[in-house]
Design an enzyme around this catalytic site. Sequence first.
Site, PDB file in Angstrom:
ATOM      1  N   ARG A   1      -2.849 -11.903   3.314  1.00  0.00           N
ATOM      2  CA  ARG A   1      -4.162 -11.503   2.809  1.00  0.00           C
ATOM      3  C   ARG A   1      -4.297 -11.902   1.356  1.00  0.00           C
ATOM      4  O   ARG A   1      -3.391 -11.661   0.558  1.00  0.00           O
ATOM      5  CB  ARG A   1      -4.357  -9.974   2.874  1.00  0.00           C
ATOM      6  CG  ARG A   1      -4.448  -9.307   4.222  1.00  0.00           C
ATOM      7  CD  ARG A   1      -5.641  -9.657   5.096  1.00  0.00           C
ATOM      8  NE  ARG A   1      -6.903 -10.010   4.485  1.00  0.00           N
ATOM      9  CZ  ARG A   1      -7.842  -9.165   4.050  1.00  0.00           C
ATOM     10  NH1 ARG A   1      -7.666  -7.875   4.137  1.00  0.00           N
ATOM     11  NH2 ARG A   1      -8.986  -9.604   3.554  1.00  0.00           N
TER      12      ARG A   1
ATOM     13  N   TYR B   1      -0.310  -9.989   0.391  1.00  0.00           N
ATOM     14  CA  TYR B   1       0.749  -9.494   1.267  1.00  0.00           C
ATOM     15  C   TYR B   1       0.631 -10.146   2.636  1.00  0.00           C
ATOM     16  O   TYR B   1      -0.456 -10.518   3.076  1.00  0.00           O
ATOM     17  CB  TYR B   1       0.700  -7.967   1.385  1.00  0.00           C
ATOM     18  CG  TYR B   1      -0.599  -7.409   1.885  1.00  0.00           C
ATOM     19  CD1 TYR B   1      -0.859  -7.294   3.250  1.00  0.00           C
ATOM     20  CD2 TYR B   1      -1.572  -6.971   0.989  1.00  0.00           C
ATOM     21  CE1 TYR B   1      -2.055  -6.779   3.705  1.00  0.00           C
ATOM     22  CE2 TYR B   1      -2.782  -6.464   1.436  1.00  0.00           C
ATOM     23  CZ  TYR B   1      -3.014  -6.373   2.796  1.00  0.00           C
ATOM     24  OH  TYR B   1      -4.207  -5.865   3.249  1.00  0.00           O
TER      25      TYR B   1
ATOM     26  N   TYR C   1       0.838  -1.199   0.000  1.00  0.00           N
ATOM     27  CA  TYR C   1       0.000   0.000   0.000  1.00  0.00           C
ATOM     28  C   TYR C   1       0.871   1.247   0.000  1.00  0.00           C
ATOM     29  O   TYR C   1       1.936   1.272   0.629  1.00  0.00           O
ATOM     30  CB  TYR C   1      -0.885   0.047   1.240  1.00  0.00           C
ATOM     31  CG  TYR C   1      -2.032  -0.924   1.225  1.00  0.00           C
ATOM     32  CD1 TYR C   1      -3.272  -0.559   0.706  1.00  0.00           C
ATOM     33  CD2 TYR C   1      -1.888  -2.205   1.746  1.00  0.00           C
ATOM     34  CE1 TYR C   1      -4.336  -1.445   0.699  1.00  0.00           C
ATOM     35  CE2 TYR C   1      -2.948  -3.097   1.750  1.00  0.00           C
ATOM     36  CZ  TYR C   1      -4.168  -2.709   1.221  1.00  0.00           C
ATOM     37  OH  TYR C   1      -5.207  -3.599   1.225  1.00  0.00           O
TER      38      TYR C   1
ATOM     39  N   HIS D   1     -10.487  -2.755  -1.626  1.00  0.00           N
ATOM     40  CA  HIS D   1     -11.418  -2.184  -0.650  1.00  0.00           C
ATOM     41  C   HIS D   1     -12.447  -1.319  -1.379  1.00  0.00           C
ATOM     42  O   HIS D   1     -12.075  -0.506  -2.238  1.00  0.00           O
ATOM     43  CB  HIS D   1     -10.666  -1.297   0.339  1.00  0.00           C
ATOM     44  CG  HIS D   1      -9.723  -2.057   1.225  1.00  0.00           C
ATOM     45  ND1 HIS D   1     -10.083  -2.539   2.458  1.00  0.00           N
ATOM     46  CD2 HIS D   1      -8.430  -2.425   1.052  1.00  0.00           C
ATOM     47  CE1 HIS D   1      -9.056  -3.159   3.017  1.00  0.00           C
ATOM     48  NE2 HIS D   1      -8.031  -3.104   2.181  1.00  0.00           N
TER      49      HIS D   1
ATOM     50  N   HIS E   1      -7.150  -8.261  -2.820  1.00  0.00           N
ATOM     51  CA  HIS E   1      -8.484  -7.684  -2.610  1.00  0.00           C
ATOM     52  C   HIS E   1      -8.460  -6.204  -2.918  1.00  0.00           C
ATOM     53  O   HIS E   1      -7.417  -5.559  -2.870  1.00  0.00           O
ATOM     54  CB  HIS E   1      -8.964  -7.913  -1.171  1.00  0.00           C
ATOM     55  CG  HIS E   1      -8.073  -7.275  -0.145  1.00  0.00           C
ATOM     56  ND1 HIS E   1      -6.940  -7.887   0.334  1.00  0.00           N
ATOM     57  CD2 HIS E   1      -8.139  -6.072   0.476  1.00  0.00           C
ATOM     58  CE1 HIS E   1      -6.342  -7.092   1.202  1.00  0.00           C
ATOM     59  NE2 HIS E   1      -7.041  -5.978   1.304  1.00  0.00           N
TER      60      HIS E   1
END
Lengths: 189, 235
Positions: B151, B141, B102, B156, B154
């Site tokens: 995870r 990640y 991120y 959000h 995905h």
Amino acid sequence: MTDPVPTPTPTQTVGPFYGYALPFPGGGEVAPAGDPAAITVHGYVYDGAGEPVPDALLEFWQAAPDGSLAGRPGSWRRDPASGGLLPRDAFGFTGFGRVPTGADGHWTLRTLPPPPAAPYLSICLFARGLSRHLFTRAYVEGLGGERELTALAAERAETLLARREGAGVFRFDVRLQGEGETVFLSFGH
Amino acid sequence: MTDVVVDERTPGRVVDPYRSGALRVPTRAPLAVGGDPEAVELYGPVFGVTEVSALDADLTRHHVGEPHGERITVSGRVLDRAGRPVRGQLVEIWQANASGRYAHRRDQHPAPLDPNFTGTGRCLTDAEGRYAFTTIRPGAYPWGNHENAWRPAHIHFSLFGRAFTQRLVTQMYFPGDPLLAYDPILHTVTDAAERDRLVAAYDPELSVQDWSLGYHWDIVLDGPAATLPDPEATP
């Protein structure tokens, strides 16, 4: 409509990394700049151990002072050259604010007082660890909302009252869990 | 298996093994206030051209160069519980880059940042309730929930409806991802069929020739549909 009526898409946590996507400049400055009627509502978000929650996101929605619930666009604006986000302009009232808590769990909102007919700020709270957002309300002390709160057990109604701290300043803490747990709301079907 | 903590607020929800919720999920049932036709929450904020610009929906065009990764198109419809399209409402997304990182200071896991990808996008739903984004497929990640926790890929999603009660924040997953079976966050939804509703479908009809792979994902907003103002009605 011939399709079967669907159930809602499940919620998932906002996670820890929303901070570069959802907050916007002036997200807590809902009152038009310089409006003498503006009030400040502020507080902390605490977890079940009494520790401040540094990564919660609070959204606020309320009626305009004239009672209108129509809302209007303009909670943030765009810089046409860079594409960046700009704060709202000084005119009009969108009724919407969005404020992440700081490292100390604190948040601040500057807004116009809600009308006596709906004397509260509706709050939707998101955080890492919450699979579903939480709704609550901050009834602003002195605007008549205390009456609506008497329907609740007294010790719990306290949690929905934004208490007057000084001229135009109100305090509203959110306790997610445990002693003094804030009353959260559902809007049943 | 540790003790299961049941989220009393939402039948069928558990907190464990998603550990972050242990001190955050309320223990008391929410107070039902659904009967009030004057509730402020039956209305909601309004967004428009001031908040969203046309380029926002293409996350691959926010920088000078092209981002790394597999370009994808993600599109679907937003409906209310009566099956009606949710029109003109704000959809916001954020995601990791192709390496699973991120663009956020707190994400320090050793995967490269991509100077040509931030990973945030916005759009307004159209007259049929449709949204569409062009982006890149995010990477998986690692995270600290348990040993070797990763995870699944995905995106959000944050959505508004016409009422504040319809507010939705969720995550969209990708079909065939082996990590889906192991993800405590996805598995806070305990019903397998409900979990499947968070997984997009590969849809070649949405693919753009020589450009992007298409994924289709429809979204249904909650909210007391029976008491919501009819969007077809003239105010």
